[in-house]
Design an enzyme around this catalytic site. Sequence first.
Site, PDB file in Angstrom:
ATOM      1  NE  ARG A  52      52.169   6.119 -57.568  1.00 42.96           N
ATOM      2  CZ  ARG A  52      51.132   6.085 -56.736  1.00 42.96           C
ATOM      3  NH1 ARG A  52      50.547   4.923 -56.474  1.00 42.96           N
ATOM      4  NH2 ARG A  52      50.685   7.179 -56.169  1.00 42.96           N
ATOM      5  CG  ASP A  70      46.006  -1.010 -48.014  1.00 45.94           C
ATOM      6  OD1 ASP A  70      45.359   0.042 -47.832  1.00 45.94           O
ATOM      7  OD2 ASP A  70      46.623  -1.250 -49.073  1.00 45.94           O
TER       8      ASP A  70
END
Length: 269
Positions: A38, A140
């Site tokens: 990632r 979030d």
Amino acid sequence: MNTVTVITEQEFSNFQRFIYDSAGITLTASKKLLVSSRLAKRLAQYQFRSYGEYFQLFKSGSSPVEVQTAIDLLTTNETYFFREPKHFDLLREQALAAANRSRPFRVWSAASSTGEEAYSIAMVLADCMEGTQWDILGTDISARVLVRAAAGHYPLERTKNIPKSYLQRFCLKGIDDQAGTLLIERSLRSKVNFKQANLNAALPELGLFDVIFLRNVMIYFNDETKRQVVARVLAQLKPGGYFCIGHSETLNGISSAVQPIAPSIYRKP
């Protein structure tokens, strides 16, 4: 041309500590490949030779934007529409019971990711509470996924669990260059507010809620972090309100502030 090396144990340990301190998420050794894959594009962008060089951006504090980018990349955001149907059955029951009351009915999607959960909630409330005020908050830690959530634009394959009647009422099917996608209808999108919030830190002023969804989040936390996060979230739940967690999660040993009424469903006395 720079060659990126394999992430070392020490470098992985640094990122484990970083994401734990930032978001309370515990990355096990099995996530080493996930971390390296990632972050690889960020190393390439900066032409760094190692993950250690990239980590220095955080340690030095010289790039807060990059800190947020790394948090976005290292937090898992997996969700889909109408996940765990029994929770939406409960939501429908509560929405119908609250219809026509004077105060707004409020629901919090506390780890909303790309918005599928929040829009699923919105479809149920729009269906059950016509003429009654309601609002939904989706939060979030990842700024990146919140941008996608606010857009309400999804690949069609992500929408297969939406009931047909809701597809017709609340969704627009893409054509031409948007073929294969679906857009949440504008008036429904306007009823959902997305806001960045870190559940592992002091929360912004959010108000109180009738129902809170905190699903499939605790699996990333250790027990002490679970207790802190759940206490923080439940402080925002009204007495008599309902709290939904993931089916693989439990509040045993975590909180006694709510009472179980069904698997993964709790009520605040």
